[in-house]
Design an enzyme around this catalytic site. Structure first.
Site, PDB file in Angstrom:
ATOM      1  N   GLY A 243       0.837  -1.200   0.000  1.00  0.00           N
ATOM      2  CA  GLY A 243       0.000   0.000   0.000  1.00  0.00           C
ATOM      3  C   GLY A 243       0.868   1.244   0.000  1.00  0.00           C
ATOM      4  N   SER A 244       0.307   2.322   0.519  1.00  0.00           N
ATOM      5  CA  SER A 244       1.011   3.608   0.479  1.00  0.00           C
ATOM      6  C   SER A 244       2.169   3.625   1.473  1.00  0.00           C
ATOM      7  CB  SER A 244       0.035   4.726   0.853  1.00  0.00           C
ATOM      8  OG  SER A 244      -0.358   4.560   2.203  1.00  0.00           O
ATOM      9  N   GLY A 248       2.509   2.024   5.211  1.00  0.00           N
ATOM     10  CA  GLY A 248       3.652   1.164   5.539  1.00  0.00           C
ATOM     11  C   GLY A 248       4.414   1.651   6.757  1.00  0.00           C
ATOM     12  N   GLU A 265       5.752  -3.537   0.847  1.00  0.00           N
ATOM     13  CA  GLU A 265       5.827  -3.238  -0.582  1.00  0.00           C
ATOM     14  C   GLU A 265       4.994  -1.994  -0.778  1.00  0.00           C
ATOM     15  OE1 GLU A 265       5.286  -2.641  -4.010  1.00  0.00           O
ATOM     16  OE2 GLU A 265       3.983  -4.385  -4.192  1.00  0.00           O
ATOM     17  N   CYS A 299       1.917   0.353  -8.426  1.00  0.00           N
ATOM     18  CA  CYS A 299       3.063   0.887  -7.691  1.00  0.00           C
ATOM     19  C   CYS A 299       4.253   1.005  -8.633  1.00  0.00           C
ATOM     20  CB  CYS A 299       3.387   0.004  -6.492  1.00  0.00           C
ATOM     21  SG  CYS A 299       3.649  -1.687  -6.951  1.00  0.00           S
TER      22      CYS A 299
END
Ligand code: UN1
Length: 519
Positions: A243-244, A248, A265, A299
């Site tokens: 995610g963002s 994270g 990630e 991403c």
């Protein structure tokens, strides 16, 4: 009333009526325990999904732990056979699953199905791996001693996924975790719970039909009720979160606070460098796919183009020509290449980044606007559509907005004169996920991949390929604010196991290491 997503779930044996509510049965009054899943294409409800409470999560973690205790005793190659059967089922249902993804998150057909293919591929990879969870053996300094290293199942793994890869990223984690002997507890994005319900139902059913219950678990809920207690729970030794960077950072802090392990990630701000000798017949289509594929919501999306000054005008003109042929609209309509953004907030983020770019002296070369219902393909769609944008940075190359990851199709173009300058620009952002160079020169390519580490500082570096679309065989992930995790191929399986160094003596006397005598 026709209910396509309901029929699709039903065809997969995944329509649990206690969990999923048809649009015409949605309650009139707001209900905090019911998530309305809205189509990004039509802005109309697709279904309601009943959310889990913190108590339900607690029970799911307990069940995942129980499941783990049994699953870890199944020999790894037998676990591999279960994963093989799951992969086969995903193969069989690729079209239906791909369609659910398209309906729920707006991916075009090819990309929705491509995502299911990633699950099939990682399942294949994991099957082979189930016979290759190799440990090392090393010489002992002591006579008549042996040292070996063995890899052991780790525990139930918490997997937190984002809306943009609602099936593949779970697959990368779940298929590897499963062959490693771990159970999996999945918390999907609240923007994509239907895909999760479908994938989970398939995996759980296949495993159960082979006599293995309790391997796969699903918890759908808000950050407050489910997300936060999940990451804080000590029964989950590893949290794998996608995610963002903001998300994270939170996961990293909470998990570090309990000395758990994280596999993160997170965001990317990926650049493609175009050298003067690049084959533009390869570079242009690759850049277009990288920048506008999945409507810029990967991403790995190409967000920055670093193009040599001598070819910049030509490259931009070709890109604009390609962009102007792109149809935006219903992701399931033939010929459409760009579907909707996930929601209104994403459209707002896109528009405010475009505004900021203008204020910072950039030129909007194409796109930069919302696509209203009258201009969608077909006309009349009320979803969250934008036109992919190309934004040329001012001559100074000073464009602060380009340091942000705006999850939308905006490509910022910068020019450079020397390759070292382009590599420095590639590296001059907080994130470090993906990067690319287009060149015919092996010397330029090698400088980009320099063995000293002085080239690209990203986890992924491509030569004559765009920044997105990784194969599952390589380790996937990035450095810096991308979080440092590696998933999918290569030796990323090691994240899902614990290493044990075993020293075994078979001598008739005691020998201490380091030559110590203790008599
Ligand atoms: C993501 O956007 O979170 O390399 C994953 C790619 C895909 C995965 C993207 N295979 O673009």
């Amino acid at each position: 009333m026709a209910w396509e997503v309901g029929d699709l779930l039903d065809s997969l044996g995944a329509l649990d009526r206690r969990r999923v509510v048809a649009p015409d049965a949605l309650p009139g009054a707001p209900d905090a325990s019911l998530q309305i899943v809205t189509s990004p294409t039509t802005a109309r409800p697709l279904a309601g999904v009943r959310l889990d409470s913190t108590d339900a999560l607690d029970a799911a973690i307990g069940a995942a732990h129980e499941g783990f205790l049994a699953w870890r005793r199944v020999p790894a190659p037998v676990r591999g056979q279960v994963v093989r059967a799951i992969g086969d089922e995903f193969r069989r249902h690729k079209a239906a699953l791909g369609r659910i993804i398209s309906l729920e998150v707006g991916k075009i057909t090819a990309e929705g199905q491509g995502e299911v293919q990633e699950v099939v591929d990682i399942a294949d990879f994991a099957v082979g791996l189930s016979r290759q969870l190799y440990g090392m053996t090393m010489p002992s300094e002591r006579p008549d001693h042996r040292i070996i290293e063995q890899w052991l199942p780790l525990g139930p793994i918490g997997v937190v996924t984002a809306f943009n890869f609602p099936c593949a990223v779970w697959g990368w984690n779940a298929m590897l975790a499963a062959v490693c002997g771990d159970s999996v507890l999945w918390k999907p994005s609240l923007a994509a719970p239907l895909t999760a319900i479908a994938c989970h139902a398939i995996a759980d059913r296949v495993a159960a039909s082979m006599g293995h219950t309790g391997v796969f678990h699903l918890a759908i809920g808000s950050d407050e009720q489910v997300g936060e207690p999940l990451i804080a729970d000590r029964r989950l030794p590893l949290i794998s979160a996608t995610g963002s960077c903001r998300m994270g950072r939170r996961v990293g802090q909470v998990v570090a606070g309990r000395l758990g392990r994280c596999l993160l990630e997170l965001g990317g701000n990926n650049a493609a460098i175009v050298e003067p000798d690049a084959d533009l017949g390869i570079a242009i289509p690759s850049i277009v796919f990288g920048a506008v594929g999945t409507a810029g919501q990967r991403c790995t999306t190409t967000r920055r183009l670093l193009v040599h000054r001598s070819i910049a005008d030509d490259a931009v003109a070709r890109l604009v020509r390609a962009y102007e042929t792109i149809k935006v609209g219903d992701p399931l309509a033939p010929g459409v290449l760009v579907g909707p953004l996930i929601n209104q907030q994403a459209v707002d983020g896109y528009l405010s980044a475009i505004d900021a770019a203008k204020q910072q002296g950039a030129t909007i070369v194409t796109g930069g606007t919302r696509v209203g219902p009258e201009h969608t393909q077909p006309a009349g769609l009320k979803g969250h559509f934008v036109r992919p944008a190309i934004v040329r940075a001012p001559a100074s190359n000073d464009l602060p907005i380009a340091r942000d990851e705006t999850f939308a199709p905006i490509l910022y173009v910068f020019t450079y004169d020397a390759l070292d300058e382009a590599i420095a620009m590639n590296n001059a952002v907080d994130q470090g996920l993906s990067s690319a160079i287009f060149t015919a020169s092996s010397r330029a390519a090698e400088r980009f991949l320099h063995p000293s580490g002085a080239g690209s500082d990203c986890g992924l570096a491509y030569v004559n390929l765009g920044t997105s679309g990784a194969e599952i065989g390589g380790a996937f992930g990035g450095e810096k604010d991308t979080g440092g995790g590696r998933e999918s191929g290569s030796d990323s399986w090691k994240a899902y196991m614990r290493r044990q160094t075993c020293s075994i003596g078979f001598a008739n006397n005691v020998t201490l290491a380091q030559g110590i005598r203790f008599e």
